[in-house]
Design an enzyme around this catalytic site. Structure first.
Site, short mmCIF file in Angstrom:
data_model
loop_
_atom_site.label_atom_id
_atom_site.label_comp_id
_atom_site.label_asym_id
_atom_site.label_seq_id
_atom_site.Cartn_x
_atom_site.Cartn_y
_atom_site.Cartn_z
N GLY A 12 0.82 -1.21 0.00
CA GLY A 12 0.00 0.00 0.00
C GLY A 12 0.84 1.25 0.00
O GLY A 12 2.08 1.19 0.13
N PRO A 13 0.23 2.39 -0.13
CA PRO A 13 0.95 3.67 -0.15
C PRO A 13 1.63 3.96 1.18
O PRO A 13 1.29 3.35 2.21
CB PRO A 13 -0.15 4.71 -0.44
CG PRO A 13 -1.32 3.92 -0.88
CD PRO A 13 -1.22 2.57 -0.27
N PRO A 14 2.58 4.86 1.21
CA PRO A 14 3.22 5.26 2.48
C PRO A 14 2.20 5.87 3.43
O PRO A 14 1.26 6.55 3.01
CB PRO A 14 4.26 6.30 2.04
CG PRO A 14 4.49 6.06 0.59
CD PRO A 14 3.20 5.55 0.05
N GLY A 15 2.41 5.63 4.71
CA GLY A 15 1.57 6.26 5.73
C GLY A 15 0.24 5.58 5.97
O GLY A 15 -0.65 6.17 6.58
N LYS A 65 -8.51 3.78 -6.65
CA LYS A 65 -9.09 4.81 -7.51
C LYS A 65 -10.43 5.29 -6.96
O LYS A 65 -10.77 6.48 -7.04
CB LYS A 65 -9.25 4.26 -8.93
CG LYS A 65 -7.91 4.01 -9.63
CD LYS A 65 -8.08 3.41 -11.00
CE LYS A 65 -6.73 3.17 -11.67
NZ LYS A 65 -6.85 2.57 -13.00
N SER A 104 -4.64 2.65 -18.34
CA SER A 104 -6.01 2.85 -17.87
C SER A 104 -6.60 4.22 -18.20
O SER A 104 -7.75 4.50 -17.87
CB SER A 104 -6.08 2.63 -16.35
OG SER A 104 -5.29 3.57 -15.68
N LYS A 155 1.32 0.15 7.53
CA LYS A 155 1.83 -1.20 7.25
C LYS A 155 2.84 -1.63 8.31
O LYS A 155 2.76 -2.75 8.83
CB LYS A 155 2.49 -1.24 5.87
CG LYS A 155 1.57 -0.89 4.72
CD LYS A 155 2.27 -1.03 3.38
CE LYS A 155 3.45 -0.10 3.24
NZ LYS A 155 3.10 1.32 3.29
N THR A 156 3.80 -0.76 8.61
CA THR A 156 4.85 -1.13 9.55
C THR A 156 4.33 -1.23 10.97
O THR A 156 4.63 -2.18 11.70
CB THR A 156 5.99 -0.09 9.49
OG1 THR A 156 6.49 -0.03 8.15
CG2 THR A 156 7.12 -0.46 10.43
#
Length: 804
Positions: free
Chosen positions: A387-390, A753, A710, A393-394
């Protein structure tokens, strides 16, 4: 001939010269030639009345010496060069030099020669010229008069001062006494000029300083200069002696301490108060082994190494290698497991307490615990959070470890380029160590921890190997029960470890490695989720970190919504957290300046803390012909793209794209251009439009690289909107790959999206029909309030974009 015989021979010759001078009244100048072959000296000059050995190298200079040695006078001129590095000797010689007589040739080779030279008198160069035999000079001699000290009290005082300083030097450094004896055998202390020359030659002064002494013809000035140099030499010698004594003292002290320690060690050993270092090390390893359950190969390796260690002397280099190996083998958690928690309700509370949303991840962890509850044990597994940063996940790794009651350890794989960092170095290398996974097991302290592998998509590769390939064994459940590190060289069981990897994108992860992991996508957060995360986690954390409390600062809900919408539209919450920190910093400034009343951050005073909004609604929706909003996916999450088209009258048709488009996106734009050009009549547009117009398609922002298929339907719609002069309906977003026949193909990243569309305030969306099932699986709160259309062909897109 010995050196002593040389000296006697020279003294005899000197005396003979004196007798000739006294009996025949022949001037010394008549015995020295007016033309002298010149030998440049580096790095010190020669002084009169000094016998010096010369080692001459170079065919041209050797030729000069041989020519001089074979001449009647056997005399050469010795002159110091001005610049040691300058090879041009003609313009690089000092004016004053010393004439010397070649007493003996010691060694004569083809390109080198060694001679003994008796330096006689000073001379100054009047004219320099080059001959076939080398460099020659016409010289004028400056003969030293034999001055008596009877009526020259000042010179006598200087001479006594020099003699006194020389005595002190001899006491500090006895090496000087030999040179003084040689001088006294050839000269008299009653000659102040010769004494000054000898004393100057004795010092270690710089060559240019010594040249100044040589060039000083006045005896009084010369002896004064030499006395200064001698005083400096005396100070240097004293300092050198002091340093030598200090070093000797330190060495003696260290030796004394060493002997005392060895005696103390022997006494303690005899009294049984202390065991030998090797014995205590072995006992330490054996004590560790009592609490471990090694496999057969590991136990055999430990036994062999202990037996080997008993035979090696501690002073041997092999001793430390063997001891370090045993240290690693016995410190690993062989057979040590923490008791897993099978309480699903407790695990759910722990996950909900630390993270808002992330339902997919939480559900997978709870399933993991449920399977373990039925089996009676929780086996290892490999999850990959993408997924995107922030997006958390960590941080979720610690929550998972807490929910399972397991130890936790995290390390980053980002930028790793050496395979040895995964599988360790072989013990034959100096400074060898196990790889990251064995080190992680040591730190975790149990054989079933949760290991978080951060940034698995950013592993590099170099000439030292491919770490991603080395990970294949570690992350394969069928192989990692006998993981063999190069350093340990015995199998270690990693099958009970729960591996959680994190990545921003999957494109850079090799397919075999990706195949071993279970992918869980974190798509980012919508406004409602961000506001709740800020309220539950970010604001309390920021208050604590800035020394504030709820009594000092409150941020209203409408202010949080404005922050999310106008300042922090990224998929994660790092931007939101940074904005909240900024508010706290400005608030802390006010309280530090003696403010007492509470600060309440509202929508109307938000600009006071954060400045003007970064995003505005006008930026997103330009409801004009030729501009259409598309939906795109990046490693940072979903985003919206404005695609713009314009046409310019031209005799030749043409098509141009700008905006740093990638190869695939350029091809999509060309497909859109070809499709529109081939189907103009179906959409009520004249067939000859493109014949007289040049088309320009642009995708802001121009500095950001973009790629992917896309945007095909979006580009087609922008072209038709521009040609017809009709804007698309308001707050419309679309995505889909277009073929030349008008088919709309499915795309990836639909959830991201959709989140981007909600975040940007879009109300009507067009997706490919092939993505209907993906949309129906989305949570209801994402789908709520959206009017979604699914298109099989471009005609379906056109009907929604341009309602009649």
């Amino acid at each position: 001939m010995s050196h002593h015989e040389d000296k006697e021979d020279l003294n005899t010759k000197t005396e003979h010269l004196v007798e000739i001078d006294e009996e025949s009244l022949v001037l010394a100048s008549d015995l020295l030639p007016e033309q002298l072959p010149i030998i440049p000296l580096r790095p010190r000059p020669a002084f009169p009345a000094i016998l010096i050995p010369l080692n001459i190298n170079g065919a041209d200079k050797v030729d000069v010496i041989r020519h001089a040695a074979n001449s009647s006078t056997q005399t050469v001129g010795l002159v110091l060069v001005k610049n040691v590095d300058n090879k041009d000797e003609l313009d690089n010689l000092h004016q004053i030099g010393v004439a010397g007589k070649i007493v003996k040739v010691l060694n004569d080779d083809e390109n080198s020669i060694q001679v003994l030279v008796n330096c006689l008198e000073r001379f100054s160069i009047e004219e320099l010229h080059v001959t076939e035999h080398g460099l020659f000079a016409k010289v004028e001699y400056h003969l030293e008069k034999n001055l008596s000290l009877a009526n020259r009290q000042e010179l006598k005082a200087y001479s006594m001062a020099i003699i006194s300083t020389l005595k002190e030097l001899v006491q500090i450094n006895p090496l000087y006494s030999e040179e003084i004896k040689m001088f006294l055998g050839r000269s008299s202390m009653d000659d102040p000029g010769r004494l000054a020359d000898f004393a100057a030659n004795l010092t270690s002064a710089d060559g240019q300083e010594l040249q100044q002494v040589l060039a000083t013809l006045d005896v009084r000035q010369r002896i004064e200069q030499v006395l200064v140099l001698l005083k400096k030499e005396l100070e240097v010698s004293r300092l050198q002696s002091k340093i030598s004594k200090q070093i000797e003292k330190n060495i003696s002290e260290h030796q004394r301490q060493f002997f005392l320690k060895e005696q103390l060690k022997t006494i303690k050993k005899e009294l049984g108060l202390e065991k030998e270092g090797k014995t205590s090390e072995i006992e330490k390893f054996q004590k560790r082994l009592k609490n471990l359950t090694l496999n057969d190969e590991g136990q055999k390796a430990v036994d062999e190494e202990i037996e080997k260690l008993q035979l090696i002397e501690p002073t041997s280099p092999e001793y430390n290698v063997s001891r370090n190996y045993l240290d690693w083998l016995t410190i690993l958690p062989w057979g040590k497991y923490t008791k897993d928690s099978y309480d699903i309700a407790k695990a759910k509370r722990a996950l909900d307490r630390d993270h808002f949303g992330l339902d997919d991840v939480k559900e997978r962890i709870l399933e993991f615990i449920a399977v373990g509850k039925l089996k009676g044990e929780i086996s290892g597994s490999i999850l990959c959070l993408v997924g995107p940063p922030g997006t958390g996940k960590t941080s979720i790794g610690k929550s998972v470890a807490a929910a399972l009651n397991r130890n936790f350890f995290r390390f980053s794989l980002g930028g790793m380029r050496d395979e040895a960092e995964i599988k360790g170095h072989r013990r034959t290398y100096i400074g060898a160590m196990p790889g990251k996974f064995i080190q992680a097991m040591k730190q975790a302290g149990s054989a079933n921890p949760v290991l978080m592998l951060d940034e698995i998509d950013k592993i590099g590769a170099s000439f030292q190997g491919d770490p991603a390939s080395a990970l294949l064994e570690v992350l394969d459940p069928e192989q990692n029960n006998s993981f063999r590190d190069h350093y340990l060289d015995v199998p270690f069981d990693l099958s009970n470890v729960l591996f959680i990897a994190t990545a921003n994108q999957l494109d850079t992860i090799p397919a075999p490695l990706l195949d071993r992991m279970e992918i869980i996508r974190l798509s980012g957060y919508i406004m409602a989720e961000k506001v709740e995360i800020a309220r539950r986690y970010l604001i309390p954390k920021a208050l604590k970190n800035h020394g504030l409390t709820k009594k000092h600062v409150t941020i209203r809900k409408e202010a949080l919504e404005t922050i999310v919408d106008s300042y922090a539209r990224e998929a994660g919450v790092r931007g939101l957290e940074n904005r909240i920190k900024k508010i706290m910093r400005k608030s802390a400034m006010k309280f530090a300046a003696d403010r007492v009343e509470k600060i309440s951050v509202r929508k109307k005073n938000l600009e006071e803390y954060l400045g003007k909004p970064v995003f505005t609604q006008d930026e997103l929706f330009k409801n004009v012909a030729g501009v259409v909003t598309g939906l795109a996916w990046t490693s940072m999450g979903g985003v919206t793209l404005q695609i713009e088209c314009t046409a310019m009258s031209s005799k030749n048709k043409g098509f141009k794209q700008t905006g740093q488009l990638g190869k695939v996106m350029v091809e999509s734009s060309e497909i859109a251009y070809s499709y529109v050009m081939g189907h103009l009549d179906k959409y009520g547009i004249a067939d000859d439009f493109f014949d007289s117009h040049f088309i320009h398609l642009h995708v802001p922002a121009g500095a950001t690289p973009k790629d992917g298929p896309s945007a095909g339907v979006t580009m087609t719609t922008a072209l038709l909107s521009m040609i017809s002069g009709t804007p698309v309906q308001n707050k419309l977003g679309m995505t889909g790959e277009l073929t030349l026949t008008g088919q709309v193909l499915p795309i990836g990243g639909l959830k991201e999206k959709t989140i981007a569309a909600r975040r940007s305030g879009l109300k009507t969306l067009i997706f490919p029909e092939g993505n209907r099932k993906d949309f129906e699986e989305l949570p209801d709160h994402l789908k709520e309030g959206l009017e979604v259309h699914f298109a099989k062909t471009y005609r379906d897109v056109y009907n929604v974009a341009f309602p009649h």
